[in-house]
Design an enzyme around this catalytic site. Sequence first.
Site, mmCIF file in Angstrom:
data_model
loop_
_atom_site.group_PDB
_atom_site.id
_atom_site.type_symbol
_atom_site.label_atom_id
_atom_site.label_comp_id
_atom_site.label_asym_id
_atom_site.label_seq_id
_atom_site.Cartn_x
_atom_site.Cartn_y
_atom_site.Cartn_z
ATOM 1 N NE ARG A 44 11.007 -23.992 15.992
ATOM 2 C CZ ARG A 44 11.174 -24.812 17.048
ATOM 3 N NH1 ARG A 44 11.370 -26.119 16.848
ATOM 4 N NH2 ARG A 44 11.132 -24.338 18.283
ATOM 5 C CB SER A 113 5.859 -17.322 17.613
ATOM 6 O OG SER A 113 6.731 -18.005 16.767
ATOM 7 C CE LYS A 145 8.213 -22.174 21.396
ATOM 8 N NZ LYS A 145 8.604 -21.554 20.108
HETATM 9 C C1 LIG Z 1 7.622 -24.787 16.608
HETATM 10 C C2 LIG Z 1 6.508 -24.662 17.576
HETATM 11 N N1 LIG Z 1 6.013 -23.460 17.969
HETATM 12 C C3 LIG Z 1 5.015 -23.574 18.816
HETATM 13 C C4 LIG Z 1 4.314 -22.406 19.415
HETATM 14 O O1 LIG Z 1 3.426 -22.636 20.253
HETATM 15 O O2 LIG Z 1 4.647 -21.290 18.996
HETATM 16 S S1 LIG Z 1 4.647 -25.173 19.176
HETATM 17 C C5 LIG Z 1 5.876 -25.730 18.163
HETATM 18 C C6 LIG Z 1 6.181 -27.167 17.975
HETATM 19 C C7 LIG Z 1 5.054 -27.881 17.291
HETATM 20 O O3 LIG Z 1 5.499 -29.194 17.020
HETATM 21 P P1 LIG Z 1 4.503 -30.423 16.836
HETATM 22 O O4 LIG Z 1 3.746 -30.177 15.552
HETATM 23 O O5 LIG Z 1 5.417 -31.603 16.745
HETATM 24 O O6 LIG Z 1 3.601 -30.462 18.045
HETATM 25 C C1 LIG Z 2 7.502 -21.109 16.922
HETATM 26 C C2 LIG Z 2 6.768 -21.153 15.799
HETATM 27 C C3 LIG Z 2 5.364 -20.859 15.814
HETATM 28 N N1 LIG Z 2 4.648 -20.915 14.677
HETATM 29 C C4 LIG Z 2 5.253 -21.235 13.527
HETATM 30 C C5 LIG Z 2 4.376 -21.294 12.300
HETATM 31 F F1 LIG Z 2 3.385 -22.141 12.529
HETATM 32 F F2 LIG Z 2 5.080 -21.707 11.272
HETATM 33 F F3 LIG Z 2 3.861 -20.095 12.063
HETATM 34 N N2 LIG Z 2 6.534 -21.539 13.431
HETATM 35 C C6 LIG Z 2 7.345 -21.504 14.515
HETATM 36 N N3 LIG Z 2 8.555 -21.791 14.441
#
Ligand SMILES: Cc1nc(C(=O)O)sc1CCOP(=O)(O)O
Ligand SMILES: C=C1C=NC(C(F)(F)F)=NC1=N
Length: 537
Positions: A44, A113, A145
């Site tokens: 990503r 998502s 995010k």
């Molecule tokens: C890529 C992504 N998607 C999200 C969603 O809510 O769909 S939250 C997220 C980032 C998660 O990063 P971390 O593990 O550092 O908190």
């Molecule tokens: C926005 C996202 C939400 N969920 C996931 C995953 F957890 F991998 F399914 N990946 C993403 N990039």
Amino acid sequence: MMDKSKVDYSLYLVTDSTMLPPGATLVSQVNSALENGVTLVQLREKETDTKTFIEEALKVQELCRQHNVPLIINDRVDVALAIDADGVHVGQDDMPIAMVRKLLGPDKIIGWSVGYEHEVQELAAMGPQYVDYVGLGMIFPTETKKNAKKSPMGPRGVSKLLDAMQASNATWCRTVGIGGLHPNNISRVLYQVCSEDGKRSLDGIAVVSDIMASTEAGEAAKRLRSIIDARSYYFVDGMDSEICLFSWWLQERIKSTKQNSPLIHHITNKVHQNFGANVALALGCSPIMSEVEPEFTELSNMPHATLLLNTGSVAPLETLVSAVRAYNEAKRPIVFDPVGFSATSVRLQLNRHLLEEGQFACIKGNAGEILSLADMNVGKMRGVDSGHTGSDISILVAATKIVAFRYRCVAVCTGQVDVVANGLNFGQFNLSTGSDSNPSQLPARIVEAGNIPVMGKITASGCSLGTTIACLIGGITVEEDIFGGVLLAVLMYKSAGYTASLKCKGSGSFQAHLIDALDNMLTENDPSTWFAKTSSI
Ligand SMILES: Cc1nc(C(=O)O)sc1CCOP(=O)(O)O
Ligand SMILES: C=C1C=NC(C(F)(F)F)=NC1=N
Ligand SMILES: [Mg+2]
């Protein structure tokens, strides 16, 4: 050719090159993670040019091949096709799922998502040929995010999305939780998140920063791996709750309460403080009333410390949250009394927020509070005294079991007949297959001692049952039996209430007699003389 049905979603690394620590590269972080238990990788990279993206993707793809781990490409369907990746993950604002499937063909993995129930309905409407797994989030706040439009849903929010998936028969679809997931909250998420029918839980968790921003990405992955593989949340009982009905067991528990004299840390309303302290002293325990956040860690690490969190208190939400975190970190039990749970929207928000922030050993409320927590409360609650004595016992039992199930705790519904339900599930959790039971199958007991009208006429009578519960579970080592400790507390308190109601001249002297009764019961330690009786239900 990869077999989609064999994909292991348990520990899903989602990359991000913008947070690499000095000296680390995307490839080095991914490699360390793959060597330490990551089972799925998603590239990503939101800010990378296509040329670089493809170069990185090919390197990561080679690493994944060496570890027989599928590689998913976020958003960039063109890149996924160009390098023949194992699949694509798209968000709600990316290419529509049907187009992605048309481009990728049937054998590639498509992830989506999902953050809202209407998105689950869309998923289900498409049927099993489209989305293979969903990322449910965000669970907790996250910096990763950018411009996130969604607000954190907490474990309860994830369970509700699993309910929606069950209700719409999207049972083919796998699920991972994402958003702010770290070692201090992952076992709690996996323990608490479950569909209400008990049939499905998360297939795994997805992390970005916990690994990508780590200077020791391999150690970070290894730690997450061991937490997931432990399949248990760390502080609840492992005993059969029936044993706690034997007189000798009750006597042993009271003996250990006297010996351990647990510290009962009260964060509670002003009205309850004095009476609660006296109840704790009568039960041989040492009460402390403190809303001084800097001392919470020290208090929670004192031997047998137990927190009684009564949200009739006026402490600010952050203070309450830091107390919950301190006691969860210290692996010491918390008794939660969500006073006036939904009487006002302010209280409702505060109580719901606390429920998302931590794990409670016991949640105790009156009928109105328990019915609200189970989303079974019809109409607005009145003040904190709303007893809903009209609700017949089977409804209260059902509601208490639902609260116990949802929050994986011992739930107590107080009233003329008290209900105690055991949702602890022996502290165990399963990936994918949900819980070993659904709410209606949870062990539960009622406790009664006839009618004690005066009990409702003194304030803090319910609150001080909270104190009694904290005393009796604080006194036992938590590997023993929290359910038994709570049941013992309810038996003692109701018996003391009955005794006091016979002797008192009115509500004023009732309090004094109640404390006398508890004091005497502790000293005599003879459960055969207690009035209250319990039966399973
Ligand atoms: C890529 C992504 N998607 C999200 C969603 O809510 O769909 S939250 C997220 C980032 C998660 O990063 P971390 O593990 O550092 O908190
Ligand atoms: C926005 C996202 C939400 N969920 C996931 C995953 F957890 F991998 F399914 N990946 C993403 N990039
Ligand atoms: Mg109450």
